[in-house]
Design an enzyme around this catalytic site. Sequence first.
Site, PDB file in Angstrom:
ATOM      1  N   THR A  15       0.823  -1.208   0.000  1.00  0.00           N
ATOM      2  CA  THR A  15       0.000   0.000   0.000  1.00  0.00           C
ATOM      3  C   THR A  15       0.854   1.253   0.000  1.00  0.00           C
ATOM      4  OG1 THR A  15      -1.783  -1.155   1.169  1.00  0.00           O
ATOM      5  CG2 THR A  15      -1.802   1.246   1.258  1.00  0.00           C
ATOM      6  N   VAL A  46       9.599 -10.697  -1.033  1.00  0.00           N
ATOM      7  CA  VAL A  46       9.165 -10.159   0.264  1.00  0.00           C
ATOM      8  C   VAL A  46       7.659  -9.960   0.239  1.00  0.00           C
ATOM      9  CG1 VAL A  46       9.322  -8.248   1.897  1.00  0.00           C
ATOM     10  CG2 VAL A  46      11.371  -9.018   0.682  1.00  0.00           C
ATOM     11  N   VAL A  51      -2.524  -6.278   6.312  1.00  0.00           N
ATOM     12  CA  VAL A  51      -3.679  -6.254   7.211  1.00  0.00           C
ATOM     13  C   VAL A  51      -4.273  -4.854   7.368  1.00  0.00           C
ATOM     14  CG1 VAL A  51      -3.016  -8.292   8.520  1.00  0.00           C
ATOM     15  CG2 VAL A  51      -2.225  -6.047   9.260  1.00  0.00           C
ATOM     16  N   LYS A  82     -17.046   2.521   4.947  1.00  0.00           N
ATOM     17  CA  LYS A  82     -16.746   2.717   6.368  1.00  0.00           C
ATOM     18  C   LYS A  82     -17.237   4.113   6.757  1.00  0.00           C
ATOM     19  CE  LYS A  82     -12.966   3.717   9.547  1.00  0.00           C
ATOM     20  NZ  LYS A  82     -11.517   3.836   9.738  1.00  0.00           N
ATOM     21  N   PRO A 102     -18.001   8.922  14.658  1.00  0.00           N
ATOM     22  CA  PRO A 102     -18.425   8.950  13.254  1.00  0.00           C
ATOM     23  C   PRO A 102     -17.496   9.806  12.399  1.00  0.00           C
ATOM     24  CG  PRO A 102     -19.838  10.374  14.563  1.00  0.00           C
ATOM     25  CD  PRO A 102     -18.872   9.723  15.519  1.00  0.00           C
ATOM     26  N   LEU A 336       5.395   1.869   6.923  1.00  0.00           N
ATOM     27  CA  LEU A 336       5.976   1.210   8.088  1.00  0.00           C
ATOM     28  C   LEU A 336       7.439   1.556   8.286  1.00  0.00           C
ATOM     29  CD1 LEU A 336       4.356  -2.338   7.734  1.00  0.00           C
ATOM     30  CD2 LEU A 336       3.626  -0.473   9.219  1.00  0.00           C
ATOM     31  N   GLU A 345      -7.301   3.885  15.274  1.00  0.00           N
ATOM     32  CA  GLU A 345      -8.061   4.873  14.497  1.00  0.00           C
ATOM     33  C   GLU A 345      -7.650   4.872  13.016  1.00  0.00           C
ATOM     34  OE1 GLU A 345     -10.578   6.804  15.040  1.00  0.00           O
ATOM     35  OE2 GLU A 345     -10.835   6.901  17.223  1.00  0.00           O
ATOM     36  N   ILE A 349      -2.699   4.202   6.840  1.00  0.00           N
ATOM     37  CA  ILE A 349      -2.841   4.519   5.414  1.00  0.00           C
ATOM     38  C   ILE A 349      -3.004   6.022   5.229  1.00  0.00           C
ATOM     39  CG2 ILE A 349      -4.270   4.194   3.358  1.00  0.00           C
ATOM     40  CD1 ILE A 349      -4.793   1.337   4.276  1.00  0.00           C
TER      41      ILE A 349
END
Length: 511
Positions: A15, A46, A51, A82, A102, A336, A345, A349
């Site tokens: 990502t 790799v 997740v 979402k 929300p 990362l 929360e 991303i």
Amino acid sequence: MDRPIQHIVVVGGGTAGWLTAGVIAARHKARMASGFKVTLVESPNVAIIGVGEGTWPTMRTTLEKMGVSETEFFRHCDTAFKQGGKFVGWTTGAPDDAYYHPLMLPHGWSQVNLVPHWLQDGRGRTFSAAVCPQEAICEEGLAPKTIATPEYRGLANYAYHLDAGKFASFMQKHCTEKLGVHHVLADVTQVKQDESGDITSLVTEQAGEITGDMFVDCTGFRALLIEKTLGVGFKDCRDVLFCDTALAVQVPHESDDAPLASQTIATAQSSGWIWDIALPTRRGLGYVYSSNHIDEEAARAELARYAGTQAEARKIPIRSGHREMFWKNNCVAVGLAAGFLEPLEASAIMLIELSAKIIADQLPARRSVMDVVARRFNEVTHYRWGRIIDFLKLHYVLTQRTDTAFWRDNIDPASTPARLQDLLRLWKYRAPWFLDEFDRLEEVFPAASYQYVLYGMGFRTEVDPVENSADALLASRIMEENAAMAQKMRANLPKNRDLVRKIRDHGMQSI
């Protein structure tokens, strides 16, 4: 040597890599005819972590600017809507203990701060239900739009749940076919530098030497460039956020037409919490916990009880913290490689998106100005990481739970950042609002987010009835409008699963 910055080399896929490459390529596509180039070097050996399934509404703008069809995104990435987070068991642990964060601002946000009025007369409603229609939408399993709403537009604000592995593949195809990103599958065996410390090239096993003017480290926890090559240290924050391990598992829905939750559900456990994310084809679950407070066997048992299955969960270490510097020399770390915090929360991303946007928008024309851009990037990014740490800790310091050492230890003031302690003292007498301490462009969580967590978890601000009376009529009208809006949305919005199915079958209208 003062050279023009013409070739950006992103190292690492997933990502972080593909979003960063795509954002830069989309922003500078017009320059490609005159020699500008974005290359992504990805190891074929790799695997990605895969997740990160929750996003922020920022993703809509990111994808739209990259020219991604929202319909195709839904079709290829197991995407669902979402609309926020539901936090279960965080305050008291009682059966009815739950609140919402929300994605919509409180109704009438710019006109009046509704907190003091709700505190005086909430009429039995939770804070989020009183000021925003989204809790009602989520509780009934509704979508934030209809099939007639154009792509990337919503009747309620929304983000996405997605399959991270499928998303990386989808982005790879879009970036290479539509945005001109060069994709090189190769293992980096050596990183070459000049006398100043700048990275000049990567030596790879399969593709030889790859030169570049600027390098983006998206190699995940390996941090191949920013740490192993440039020696940038890591600032650990496990003294604030205790969770250091996650156990992730995927489970099927009870049936193909089972309701599809349009909120991430975070359910408190004895020594951490479990995420529950509904995708159209499955649910993603994960127990994020502190290994200092529970052993792996007991954590697996808690996750199995929640999941209702003994399916083997994958163990993921969480090194909670971030780089001491994010951009050094001609290398910037994203994803990362820059750092990681527990996914309470879904900030991971979002941070990739914000970092990629700054790099793309402020891309230095020449090496001579890169250090100025890098200094500004480091200042902004440090501030953002600090505020995310504050906000995540807020969920823990407000707990009233004393049933385990994990919850008791979390309310120890020694584990609470000084800035958050100061704010909590202020909020005892004045409710947070956007006119106060949330006026910086670098803010990632608005004052509204702090309101939803504070008053969702039972925090009390002392209200002066006399001072509050000035806006009482306006506040009452706005809360009545919100109730009417919630009722109208409940009557007109489709079920979340029904809309996702329609999008995949028929597609959304383009704008």
